[in-house]
Design a protein around this motif. Structure first.
Motif, PDB file in Angstrom:
ATOM      1  N   ARG A  68       0.883  -1.309   0.040  1.00 37.80           N
ATOM      2  CA  ARG A  68      -0.094  -0.045  -0.117  1.00 37.80           C
ATOM      3  C   ARG A  68       0.940   1.242  -0.041  1.00 37.80           C
ATOM      4  O   ARG A  68       1.725   1.240   0.995  1.00 37.80           O
ATOM      5  CB  ARG A  68      -1.035  -0.174   1.235  1.00 37.80           C
ATOM      6  N   THR A  70       0.713   5.417  -0.050  1.00 37.52           N
ATOM      7  CA  THR A  70       0.115   6.648   0.235  1.00 37.52           C
ATOM      8  C   THR A  70       0.782   7.771  -0.471  1.00 37.52           C
ATOM      9  O   THR A  70       1.905   8.069  -0.271  1.00 37.52           O
ATOM     10  CB  THR A  70      -0.201   6.900   1.583  1.00 37.52           C
ATOM     11  N   VAL A  78      -4.410   6.621  -2.232  1.00 35.37           N
ATOM     12  CA  VAL A  78      -3.834   5.360  -1.997  1.00 35.37           C
ATOM     13  C   VAL A  78      -3.701   4.589  -3.303  1.00 35.37           C
ATOM     14  O   VAL A  78      -4.683   4.598  -3.782  1.00 35.37           O
ATOM     15  CB  VAL A  78      -4.600   4.769  -0.947  1.00 35.37           C
TER      16      VAL A  78
END
Length: 123
Positions: A68, A70, A78
């Motif tokens: 993930r 950001t 995201v």
């Protein structure tokens, strides 16, 4: 760790567990072309809710298969991408998909025949 597929700590069982969840292989396959935002994944994957997608992405992230990222901004953006480990599952997913493409009609015919038999016995 043992190689006996019936024991709970077997590596083969771990792999089967990863692929047996309905959404794990679908999300991994959707990420094969590159990073995607959750909204893009929902659009690409038919029938998955936002909640289930979030749960699946978190599960895959906790297993080291998805990363993930950001990106700053207002609002922050995201994206999810496959890790190197996640990419190793693409070949097995492709193989299972090829099997389903080749034999899916036979499985569905057997399933329909079983349903018809069960229905006629119930009447």
């Amino acid at each position: 760790m043992t190689t006996d597929a019936f024991l709970s700590d077997c590596r083969a069982r771990l792999a089967f567990d990863l692929l047996s969840n309905t959404w794990n292989p679908v999300v991994l396959w959707a990420l094969r072309v590159g990073p995607r935002r959750p909204v893009e994944l929902r659009e690409q994957i038919g029938g998955i809710s936002s909640k289930v997608l979030t749960e699946t992405l978190r599960r895959l992230q906790s297993k080291g298969l998805v990363d993930r990222q950001t990106h700053p901004g207002a609002p922050p953006r995201v994206e999810y991408r496959l890790t190197t480990l996640g990419r190793t599952l693409l070949a097995p997913i492709d193989a299972v998909g090829a099997w389903a493409f080749e034999y899916g009609d036979e499985v569905m015919a057997a399933q329909e025949a079983e349903c018809a038999t069960t229905k006629s016995l119930a009447e």
